[in-house]
Design a protein around this motif. Structure first.
Motif, PDB file in Angstrom:
ATOM      1  N   VAL A  17       0.847  -1.188   0.000  1.00 18.83           N
ATOM      2  CA  VAL A  17       0.000   0.000   0.000  1.00 18.83           C
ATOM      3  C   VAL A  17       0.881   1.235   0.000  1.00 18.83           C
ATOM      4  N   GLN A  18       0.728   2.049  -1.029  1.00 17.41           N
ATOM      5  CA  GLN A  18       1.568   3.230  -1.203  1.00 17.41           C
ATOM      6  C   GLN A  18       0.911   4.488  -0.639  1.00 17.41           C
ATOM      7  N   SER A  19       1.749   5.441  -0.251  1.00 16.24           N
ATOM      8  CA  SER A  19       1.276   6.748   0.172  1.00 16.24           C
ATOM      9  C   SER A  19       2.327   7.776  -0.217  1.00 16.24           C
ATOM     10  N   GLY A  20       1.926   9.034  -0.193  1.00 19.09           N
ATOM     11  CA  GLY A  20       2.807  10.108  -0.617  1.00 19.09           C
ATOM     12  C   GLY A  20       2.487  10.532  -2.032  1.00 19.09           C
ATOM     13  N   SER A  73      11.795  20.860  -5.716  1.00 20.52           N
ATOM     14  CA  SER A  73      11.239  20.459  -4.423  1.00 20.52           C
ATOM     15  C   SER A  73      11.564  19.009  -4.116  1.00 20.52           C
ATOM     16  N   SER A  74      11.085  18.570  -2.949  1.00 18.29           N
ATOM     17  CA  SER A  74      11.288  17.194  -2.503  1.00 18.29           C
ATOM     18  C   SER A  74       9.955  16.536  -2.180  1.00 18.29           C
ATOM     19  N   LEU A  75       9.940  15.220  -2.298  1.00 19.67           N
ATOM     20  CA  LEU A  75       8.794  14.413  -1.904  1.00 19.67           C
ATOM     21  C   LEU A  75       9.318  13.095  -1.356  1.00 19.67           C
ATOM     22  N   ARG A  76       8.545  12.494  -0.479  1.00 25.47           N
ATOM     23  CA  ARG A  76       8.881  11.147  -0.009  1.00 25.47           C
ATOM     24  C   ARG A  76       7.694  10.237  -0.233  1.00 25.47           C
ATOM     25  N   LEU A  77       7.957   9.133  -0.913  1.00 23.17           N
ATOM     26  CA  LEU A  77       6.961   8.095  -1.113  1.00 23.17           C
ATOM     27  C   LEU A  77       7.181   6.979  -0.098  1.00 23.17           C
ATOM     28  N   THR A 116       8.153  -1.302   5.731  1.00 26.14           N
ATOM     29  CA  THR A 116       7.944  -0.145   4.862  1.00 26.14           C
ATOM     30  C   THR A 116       9.221   0.180   4.095  1.00 26.14           C
ATOM     31  N   VAL A 117       9.048   0.537   2.833  1.00 25.08           N
ATOM     32  CA  VAL A 117      10.144   1.029   2.013  1.00 25.08           C
ATOM     33  C   VAL A 117       9.812   2.464   1.611  1.00 25.08           C
ATOM     34  N   TYR A 118      10.852   3.279   1.491  1.00 26.81           N
ATOM     35  CA  TYR A 118      10.684   4.702   1.198  1.00 26.81           C
ATOM     36  C   TYR A 118      11.466   5.078  -0.058  1.00 26.81           C
ATOM     37  N   LEU A 119      10.996   6.121  -0.706  1.00 27.84           N
ATOM     38  CA  LEU A 119      11.755   6.733  -1.789  1.00 27.84           C
ATOM     39  C   LEU A 119      11.779   8.239  -1.529  1.00 27.84           C
ATOM     40  N   GLN A 120      12.924   8.727  -1.105  1.00 24.43           N
ATOM     41  CA  GLN A 120      13.108  10.162  -0.907  1.00 24.43           C
ATOM     42  C   GLN A 120      13.549  10.774  -2.222  1.00 24.43           C
ATOM     43  N   MET A 121      12.773  11.721  -2.711  1.00 22.45           N
ATOM     44  CA  MET A 121      13.045  12.324  -4.014  1.00 22.45           C
ATOM     45  C   MET A 121      13.368  13.801  -3.797  1.00 22.45           C
ATOM     46  N   ASP A 122      14.598  14.181  -4.072  1.00 19.88           N
ATOM     47  CA  ASP A 122      15.053  15.564  -3.933  1.00 19.88           C
ATOM     48  C   ASP A 122      15.364  16.149  -5.301  1.00 19.88           C
ATOM     49  N   SER A 123      15.431  17.463  -5.351  1.00 19.79           N
ATOM     50  CA  SER A 123      15.760  18.164  -6.597  1.00 19.79           C
ATOM     51  C   SER A 123      14.919  17.658  -7.760  1.00 19.79           C
ATOM     52  N   GLY A 157       2.542  -2.351  -5.763  1.00 25.90           N
ATOM     53  CA  GLY A 157       1.631  -1.428  -5.121  1.00 25.90           C
ATOM     54  C   GLY A 157       0.648  -0.857  -6.117  1.00 25.90           C
ATOM     55  N   GLN A 158      -0.262  -0.008  -5.619  1.00 29.11           N
ATOM     56  CA  GLN A 158      -1.358   0.503  -6.457  1.00 29.11           C
ATOM     57  C   GLN A 158      -0.947   1.681  -7.335  1.00 29.11           C
ATOM     58  N   GLY A 159       0.229   2.241  -7.067  1.00 23.99           N
ATOM     59  CA  GLY A 159       0.678   3.387  -7.844  1.00 23.99           C
ATOM     60  C   GLY A 159       0.265   4.693  -7.207  1.00 23.99           C
ATOM     61  N   THR A 160       1.132   5.693  -7.351  1.00 20.01           N
ATOM     62  CA  THR A 160       0.822   7.023  -6.839  1.00 20.01           C
ATOM     63  C   THR A 160       1.381   8.063  -7.805  1.00 20.01           C
ATOM     64  N   GLN A 161       0.610   9.095  -8.054  1.00 18.75           N
ATOM     65  CA  GLN A 161       0.991  10.111  -9.048  1.00 18.75           C
ATOM     66  C   GLN A 161       1.957  11.124  -8.425  1.00 18.75           C
ATOM     67  N   VAL A 162       3.018  11.391  -9.153  1.00 19.92           N
ATOM     68  CA  VAL A 162       3.936  12.480  -8.819  1.00 19.92           C
ATOM     69  C   VAL A 162       3.961  13.424 -10.011  1.00 19.92           C
ATOM     70  N   THR A 163       3.636  14.683  -9.770  1.00 18.52           N
ATOM     71  CA  THR A 163       3.636  15.686 -10.829  1.00 18.52           C
ATOM     72  C   THR A 163       4.550  16.823 -10.408  1.00 18.52           C
ATOM     73  N   VAL A 164       5.525  17.129 -11.267  1.00 16.16           N
ATOM     74  CA  VAL A 164       6.485  18.180 -10.985  1.00 16.16           C
ATOM     75  C   VAL A 164       6.287  19.283 -12.015  1.00 16.16           C
TER      76      VAL A 164
END
Length: 124
Positions: free
Chosen positions: A5-8, A16-20, A82-89, A115-122
């Protein structure tokens, strides 16, 4: 059996930064999750799903796509399953649907749980 189950995710500006996050749930136990290598993939509109990053079951090794090296960091907490993906820059070209996945065979896959997928828009 692993249920992911994904979040973020969301809409951010370039730079900017985001963490999944991706958590194992259902019948999966901490012991089960720690047996799997975990990966992140993304799929941009009109393109095939591509590898982003992966981490071994013990977190002893990681792999990254060239396009994200130095900007993204994959990590895991086996106690939290839980696994994370920290996305910077973040860049506009990082815009995609991001998927986490689990593989019993290692970071090279194949990956058999998703996982179900989560949208990231930059925005640029």
């Amino acid at each position: 059996q692993v249920q992911l189950v994904q979040s973020g995710g969301g809409l951010v500006q370039a730079g900017s930064s985001l963490r999944l996050s991706c958590a194992a749930s259902g019948r999966a136990s901490e012991r089960t999750f720690s047996s799997y290598a975990m990966g992140w993939f993304h799929q941009a509109p009109g393109k095939e799903r591509e590898f982003v990053a992966a981490i071994s079951s013990s977190a002893g090794s990681t792999r990254y796509a060239d396009s994200v090296k130095g900007r993204f960091t994959i990590s895991r907490d086996n106690a939290k399953s839980t696994v994370y993906l920290q996305m910077d820059s973040l860049k506009a070209e990082d815009t995609a649907v991001y998927y986490c996945a689990a593989s019993i065979w290692g970071t090279g896959g194949p990956y058999n749980y998703w996982g179900q997928g989560t949208q990231v828009t930059v925005s640029s």
